[in-house]
Design an enzyme around this catalytic site. Structure first.
Site, PDB file in Angstrom:
ATOM      1  N   ALA A 141      67.073 -57.294  92.213  1.00 31.84           N
ATOM      2  CA  ALA A 141      68.111 -57.160  91.057  1.00 31.84           C
ATOM      3  C   ALA A 141      68.087 -58.680  90.470  1.00 31.84           C
ATOM      4  CB  ALA A 141      69.661 -56.912  91.601  1.00 31.84           C
ATOM      5  N   GLU A 142      68.016 -59.687  91.070  1.00 33.34           N
ATOM      6  CA  GLU A 142      67.947 -61.050  90.379  1.00 33.34           C
ATOM      7  C   GLU A 142      66.918 -61.193  89.900  1.00 33.34           C
ATOM      8  OE1 GLU A 142      70.459 -62.995  90.473  1.00 33.34           O
ATOM      9  OE2 GLU A 142      71.957 -62.125  92.029  1.00 33.34           O
ATOM     10  N   SER A 143      65.800 -61.251  90.355  1.00 29.11           N
ATOM     11  CA  SER A 143      64.588 -61.731  89.686  1.00 29.11           C
ATOM     12  C   SER A 143      63.507 -60.593  89.425  1.00 29.11           C
ATOM     13  CB  SER A 143      64.077 -62.876  90.352  1.00 29.11           C
ATOM     14  OG  SER A 143      63.496 -62.293  91.519  1.00 29.11           O
TER      15      SER A 143
END
Length: 177
Positions: free
Chosen positions: A60-62
């Protein structure tokens, strides 16, 4: 014109099923990779986290981009803010560099573990990972998010969507094993 035998039809059918299954495995393997497996396994075990959650946060983040840099300055695989990295390093007595992928994973796991000590539900932990611990405490006081993690009234679309996305990714990783 000769018709196909039942045996030939069965072979064609099972061949098609096998090919479809292989395509699905390849698709999900590419869509939900498990890069840095040794680091994720070790850190998840050390800090009492589910591996699937760690992978879901990274996705989700990167989306597994080691060089990811957000518009607000979050860095690396788990998008760690420099101030968060400094706080976590002091708390755990370590010196880590958020720009080094393996160390970024360790920082992210340490921060997830810290937030898990502060909040009872996964939803609150994820909200705090996304928006900050103090912000989530403020939302709880205002009644925008419940202490049990219900976040339907949360007026911040980014955090609301983030929680849903990470939980979905975590389920996918859990199903894929």
């Amino acid at each position: 014109m000769r018709s196909l035998s039942t045996k030939t039809i069965k072979l064609i059918f099972f061949g098609f099923l096998l090919a479809a299954l292989c395509a699905l495995v390849l698709f999900f393997g590419l869509t939900f990779p498990k890069k840095y497996r040794a680091e994720v396994q070790a850190c998840a075990a050390e800090f009492g986290l589910d591996e699937e959650l760690v992978y879901a946060v990274i996705k989700a983040e990167s989306n597994f981009s080691e060089t990811a840099l957000s518009r607000v300055g979050a860095q690396g695989l788990m998008q760690i803010m420099p101030s968060t990295a400094e706080f976590v390093c002091k708390r755990y007595g370590e010196r880590l560099d958020a720009l080094i992928p393996e160390e970024n994973i360790r920082l992210g796991c340490m921060y997830l573990a810290y937030l898990s000590e502060k909040f009872e539900s996964k939803e609150l932990v994820l909200a705090a990972y996304n928006a900050g611990e103090g912000t989530v405490r403020n939302w709880i006081e205002r009644g925008w998010i419940d202490t049990d993690g219900r976040y339907e009234r949360l007026p911040f679309k980014e955090t609301h969507d983030y929680i849903r996305k990470v939980k979905f990714f975590e389920k996918c990783y859990r199903i894929l094993g």
